[in-house]
Design a protein around this motif. Structure first.
Motif, mmCIF file in Angstrom:
data_model
loop_
_atom_site.group_PDB
_atom_site.id
_atom_site.type_symbol
_atom_site.label_atom_id
_atom_site.label_comp_id
_atom_site.label_asym_id
_atom_site.label_seq_id
_atom_site.Cartn_x
_atom_site.Cartn_y
_atom_site.Cartn_z
ATOM 1 N N THR A 123 51.977 37.779 64.946
ATOM 2 C CA THR A 123 53.285 37.858 64.337
ATOM 3 C C THR A 123 53.176 38.979 63.202
ATOM 4 O O THR A 123 52.313 39.413 62.681
ATOM 5 N N LEU A 124 54.536 39.429 62.954
ATOM 6 C CA LEU A 124 54.806 40.238 61.893
ATOM 7 C C LEU A 124 54.277 39.785 60.705
ATOM 8 O O LEU A 124 53.542 40.414 59.826
ATOM 9 N N PHE A 125 54.327 38.460 60.352
ATOM 10 C CA PHE A 125 53.676 37.825 59.179
ATOM 11 C C PHE A 125 52.420 37.777 58.837
ATOM 12 O O PHE A 125 51.760 38.147 58.111
ATOM 13 N N GLU A 126 51.720 37.464 60.247
ATOM 14 C CA GLU A 126 50.342 37.759 60.505
ATOM 15 C C GLU A 126 49.505 38.987 60.000
ATOM 16 O O GLU A 126 48.860 38.956 59.257
ATOM 17 N N LYS A 127 50.465 39.954 60.377
ATOM 18 C CA LYS A 127 50.170 41.285 60.031
ATOM 19 C C LYS A 127 50.262 41.664 58.479
ATOM 20 O O LYS A 127 49.414 42.650 58.128
ATOM 21 N N ILE A 128 51.175 41.249 57.936
ATOM 22 C CA ILE A 128 51.438 41.313 56.456
ATOM 23 C C ILE A 128 50.527 40.545 55.791
ATOM 24 O O ILE A 128 49.652 41.139 54.821
ATOM 25 N N ILE A 129 50.033 39.313 56.009
ATOM 26 C CA ILE A 129 49.007 38.558 55.521
ATOM 27 C C ILE A 129 47.640 39.418 55.697
ATOM 28 O O ILE A 129 46.788 39.265 54.758
ATOM 29 N N ALA A 130 47.299 40.098 56.856
ATOM 30 C CA ALA A 130 46.162 40.636 57.226
ATOM 31 C C ALA A 130 46.166 42.058 56.594
ATOM 32 O O ALA A 130 45.117 42.749 56.561
ATOM 33 N N ARG A 131 47.175 42.439 55.695
ATOM 34 C CA ARG A 131 47.443 43.725 55.194
ATOM 35 C C ARG A 131 47.571 44.819 56.190
ATOM 36 O O ARG A 131 47.323 46.064 55.685
ATOM 37 N N GLU A 132 47.887 44.788 57.347
ATOM 38 C CA GLU A 132 47.845 45.674 58.461
ATOM 39 C C GLU A 132 49.514 46.164 58.174
ATOM 40 O O GLU A 132 49.539 47.434 58.592
ATOM 41 N N ILE A 133 50.371 45.882 57.769
ATOM 42 C CA ILE A 133 51.668 46.139 57.418
ATOM 43 C C ILE A 133 51.925 46.003 55.802
ATOM 44 O O ILE A 133 51.751 44.913 55.339
ATOM 45 N N VAL B 203 62.794 35.916 48.320
ATOM 46 C CA VAL B 203 61.313 36.194 48.637
ATOM 47 C C VAL B 203 61.106 35.310 49.887
ATOM 48 O O VAL B 203 61.789 34.213 50.153
ATOM 49 N N LEU B 204 59.847 35.623 50.660
ATOM 50 C CA LEU B 204 59.482 34.810 51.479
ATOM 51 C C LEU B 204 58.225 33.929 51.106
ATOM 52 O O LEU B 204 57.400 34.868 50.671
ATOM 53 N N ILE B 205 58.072 32.924 51.511
ATOM 54 C CA ILE B 205 56.667 32.198 50.950
ATOM 55 C C ILE B 205 56.236 31.789 52.735
ATOM 56 O O ILE B 205 56.673 31.034 53.484
ATOM 57 N N VAL B 206 54.984 32.331 52.944
ATOM 58 C CA VAL B 206 54.596 32.042 54.389
ATOM 59 C C VAL B 206 53.262 31.829 54.411
ATOM 60 O O VAL B 206 52.281 32.266 53.701
ATOM 61 N N PRO B 207 52.754 30.630 54.888
ATOM 62 C CA PRO B 207 51.580 30.185 55.059
ATOM 63 C C PRO B 207 50.619 30.785 55.848
ATOM 64 O O PRO B 207 50.848 31.645 56.825
ATOM 65 N N LYS C 231 66.667 29.840 67.015
ATOM 66 C CA LYS C 231 67.609 30.797 67.187
ATOM 67 C C LYS C 231 68.896 30.388 66.364
ATOM 68 O O LYS C 231 69.646 31.187 65.575
ATOM 69 N N ASP C 232 69.599 29.294 66.818
ATOM 70 C CA ASP C 232 70.878 28.906 66.084
ATOM 71 C C ASP C 232 70.824 28.988 64.413
ATOM 72 O O ASP C 232 71.664 28.946 64.026
ATOM 73 N N ALA C 233 69.542 28.615 64.136
ATOM 74 C CA ALA C 233 69.471 28.557 62.556
ATOM 75 C C ALA C 233 69.037 29.758 61.858
ATOM 76 O O ALA C 233 68.869 30.099 60.634
ATOM 77 N N GLY C 234 68.815 30.917 62.753
ATOM 78 C CA GLY C 234 68.728 32.155 62.203
ATOM 79 C C GLY C 234 67.100 32.771 62.182
ATOM 80 O O GLY C 234 66.808 33.560 61.612
ATOM 81 N N GLU C 235 66.530 31.807 62.920
ATOM 82 C CA GLU C 235 64.823 32.322 62.984
ATOM 83 C C GLU C 235 64.824 33.598 63.623
ATOM 84 O O GLU C 235 65.370 33.652 64.786
ATOM 85 N N THR C 236 63.849 34.437 63.004
ATOM 86 C CA THR C 236 63.813 35.742 63.692
ATOM 87 C C THR C 236 62.084 36.054 63.740
ATOM 88 O O THR C 236 61.706 36.700 64.650
ATOM 89 N N MET D 127 56.584 29.995 60.728
ATOM 90 C CA MET D 127 57.435 29.143 59.833
ATOM 91 C C MET D 127 57.264 29.860 58.367
ATOM 92 O O MET D 127 56.278 30.275 58.196
ATOM 93 N N HIS D 128 58.199 29.691 57.658
ATOM 94 C CA HIS D 128 58.336 30.362 56.249
ATOM 95 C C HIS D 128 59.496 29.557 55.417
ATOM 96 O O HIS D 128 60.326 29.303 56.161
ATOM 97 N N VAL D 129 59.543 29.815 54.186
ATOM 98 C CA VAL D 129 60.425 29.306 53.444
ATOM 99 C C VAL D 129 61.006 30.681 52.660
ATOM 100 O O VAL D 129 60.263 31.466 52.175
ATOM 101 N N HIS D 130 62.225 30.546 52.664
ATOM 102 C CA HIS D 130 63.033 31.675 51.821
ATOM 103 C C HIS D 130 63.389 30.935 50.555
ATOM 104 O O HIS D 130 63.994 29.777 50.473
ATOM 105 N N LEU D 131 63.044 31.713 49.476
ATOM 106 C CA LEU D 131 63.524 31.276 48.119
ATOM 107 C C LEU D 131 64.664 32.278 47.745
ATOM 108 O O LEU D 131 64.412 33.566 47.876
ATOM 109 N N LEU D 132 65.959 32.073 47.532
ATOM 110 C CA LEU D 132 66.769 32.731 47.010
ATOM 111 C C LEU D 132 67.572 32.323 45.738
ATOM 112 O O LEU D 132 67.532 31.182 45.500
#
Length: 114
Positions: free
Chosen positions: A2-12, A37-41, A90-95, A99-104
Protein backbone atom coordinates in the motif's frame (compact mmCIF):
# COMPACT_ATOMS: atom_id res chain seq x y z
CA UNK A 1 2.24 -2.91 -1.05
CA UNK A 2 0.00 0.00 0.00
CA UNK A 3 0.90 3.66 -0.26
CA UNK A 4 1.29 3.77 3.52
CA UNK A 5 3.64 0.78 3.55
CA UNK A 6 5.80 2.64 1.03
CA UNK A 7 5.82 5.74 3.27
CA UNK A 8 6.71 3.63 6.32
CA UNK A 9 9.56 2.04 4.31
CA UNK A 10 10.67 5.55 3.22
CA UNK A 11 10.16 4.64 -0.44
CA UNK A 12 7.80 7.61 -0.82
CA UNK A 13 8.51 10.94 0.91
CA UNK A 14 6.14 12.30 3.54
CA UNK A 15 6.20 15.06 6.15
CA UNK A 16 6.69 12.69 9.07
CA UNK A 17 6.00 14.33 12.42
CA UNK A 18 6.01 11.36 14.80
CA UNK A 19 7.18 7.76 14.90
CA UNK A 20 7.39 5.02 17.49
CA UNK A 21 7.57 1.22 17.48
CA UNK A 22 3.89 0.91 16.49
CA UNK A 23 3.15 3.77 14.11
CA UNK A 24 4.22 6.60 11.85
CA UNK A 25 2.38 9.91 11.62
CA UNK A 26 2.60 12.41 8.80
CA UNK A 27 0.72 15.39 7.39
CA UNK A 28 -2.13 14.60 5.01
CA UNK A 29 -1.36 15.75 1.46
CA UNK A 30 -4.99 16.86 1.01
CA UNK A 31 -5.82 18.40 4.40
CA UNK A 32 -9.43 18.92 5.48
CA UNK A 33 -8.46 21.17 8.41
CA UNK A 34 -5.49 23.40 9.28
CA UNK A 35 -4.09 20.45 11.24
CA UNK A 36 -4.67 17.13 9.48
CA UNK A 37 -2.29 14.30 10.15
CA UNK A 38 -2.56 10.57 9.60
CA UNK A 39 -1.50 8.07 12.25
CA UNK A 40 -0.67 4.82 10.49
CA UNK A 41 0.18 1.54 12.20
CA UNK A 42 3.33 -0.13 10.99
CA UNK A 43 1.45 -3.44 11.13
CA UNK A 44 -0.91 -3.67 8.18
CA UNK A 45 -4.52 -3.95 9.30
CA UNK A 46 -6.66 -3.38 6.18
CA UNK A 47 -9.54 -1.72 8.08
CA UNK A 48 -10.58 -1.36 11.69
CA UNK A 49 -13.29 -3.99 11.21
CA UNK A 50 -10.57 -6.48 10.24
CA UNK A 51 -8.68 -6.03 13.52
CA UNK A 52 -8.34 -9.09 15.76
CA UNK A 53 -7.53 -9.57 19.43
CA UNK A 54 -3.79 -9.69 18.65
CA UNK A 55 -4.08 -6.11 17.35
CA UNK A 56 -5.05 -4.64 20.74
CA UNK A 57 -1.60 -3.26 21.52
CA UNK A 58 -1.35 -1.64 18.09
CA UNK A 59 -4.83 -0.11 18.32
CA UNK A 60 -4.15 1.25 21.79
CA UNK A 61 -0.80 2.63 20.66
CA UNK A 62 -2.54 4.61 17.90
CA UNK A 63 -4.76 6.40 20.43
CA UNK A 64 -1.85 7.08 22.77
CA UNK A 65 0.16 8.44 19.85
CA UNK A 66 -2.78 10.69 18.91
CA UNK A 67 -2.62 12.38 22.31
CA UNK A 68 1.14 12.86 22.06
CA UNK A 69 0.87 14.26 18.54
CA UNK A 70 -1.97 16.61 19.51
CA UNK A 71 0.17 17.91 22.37
CA UNK A 72 3.16 18.29 20.03
CA UNK A 73 0.99 20.31 17.61
CA UNK A 74 -0.51 22.47 20.36
CA UNK A 75 -4.12 21.31 20.02
CA UNK A 76 -4.45 19.00 23.04
CA UNK A 77 -6.44 21.35 25.27
CA UNK A 78 -10.05 21.95 26.19
CA UNK A 79 -10.07 25.40 24.58
CA UNK A 80 -8.75 24.07 21.26
CA UNK A 81 -9.31 20.36 20.82
CA UNK A 82 -9.05 17.80 18.05
CA UNK A 83 -11.05 15.07 16.36
CA UNK A 84 -10.01 11.51 15.55
CA UNK A 85 -11.64 9.66 12.65
CA UNK A 86 -11.23 6.20 11.17
CA UNK A 87 -12.84 5.46 7.81
CA UNK A 88 -13.95 1.89 7.08
CA UNK A 89 -14.98 1.09 3.52
CA UNK A 90 -15.89 3.06 0.44
CA UNK A 91 -19.03 4.71 1.84
CA UNK A 92 -17.00 6.10 4.75
CA UNK A 93 -14.38 7.61 2.44
CA UNK A 94 -11.67 4.97 2.74
CA UNK A 95 -9.12 5.39 -0.06
CA UNK A 96 -6.17 3.32 1.19
CA UNK A 97 -6.75 -0.26 2.45
CA UNK A 98 -4.43 0.21 5.43
CA UNK A 99 -6.25 1.30 8.58
CA UNK A 100 -5.25 4.71 9.88
CA UNK A 101 -6.46 7.45 12.18
CA UNK A 102 -7.07 11.00 10.98
CA UNK A 103 -6.27 13.71 13.55
CA UNK A 104 -8.04 16.95 12.60
CA UNK A 105 -7.79 20.28 14.41
CA UNK A 106 -7.03 23.96 14.02
CA UNK A 107 -10.62 25.16 13.48
CA UNK A 108 -14.05 24.50 14.90
CA UNK A 109 -15.24 21.17 13.54
CA UNK A 110 -18.96 20.80 12.91
CA UNK A 111 -21.19 18.00 14.15
CA UNK A 112 -22.37 15.73 12.76
CA UNK A 113 -19.47 15.16 10.39
CA UNK A 114 -20.01 14.12 6.82
Amino acid sequence: MTLFEKIIAREIPADIIYEDDFCVSFRDINPKAPVHVLIVPKKVIPRVGDAVADDQATLGALLLAAGKIATQLGVNSTDKGFRLAINHGKDAGETVPHMHVHLLAGRELGWPPG
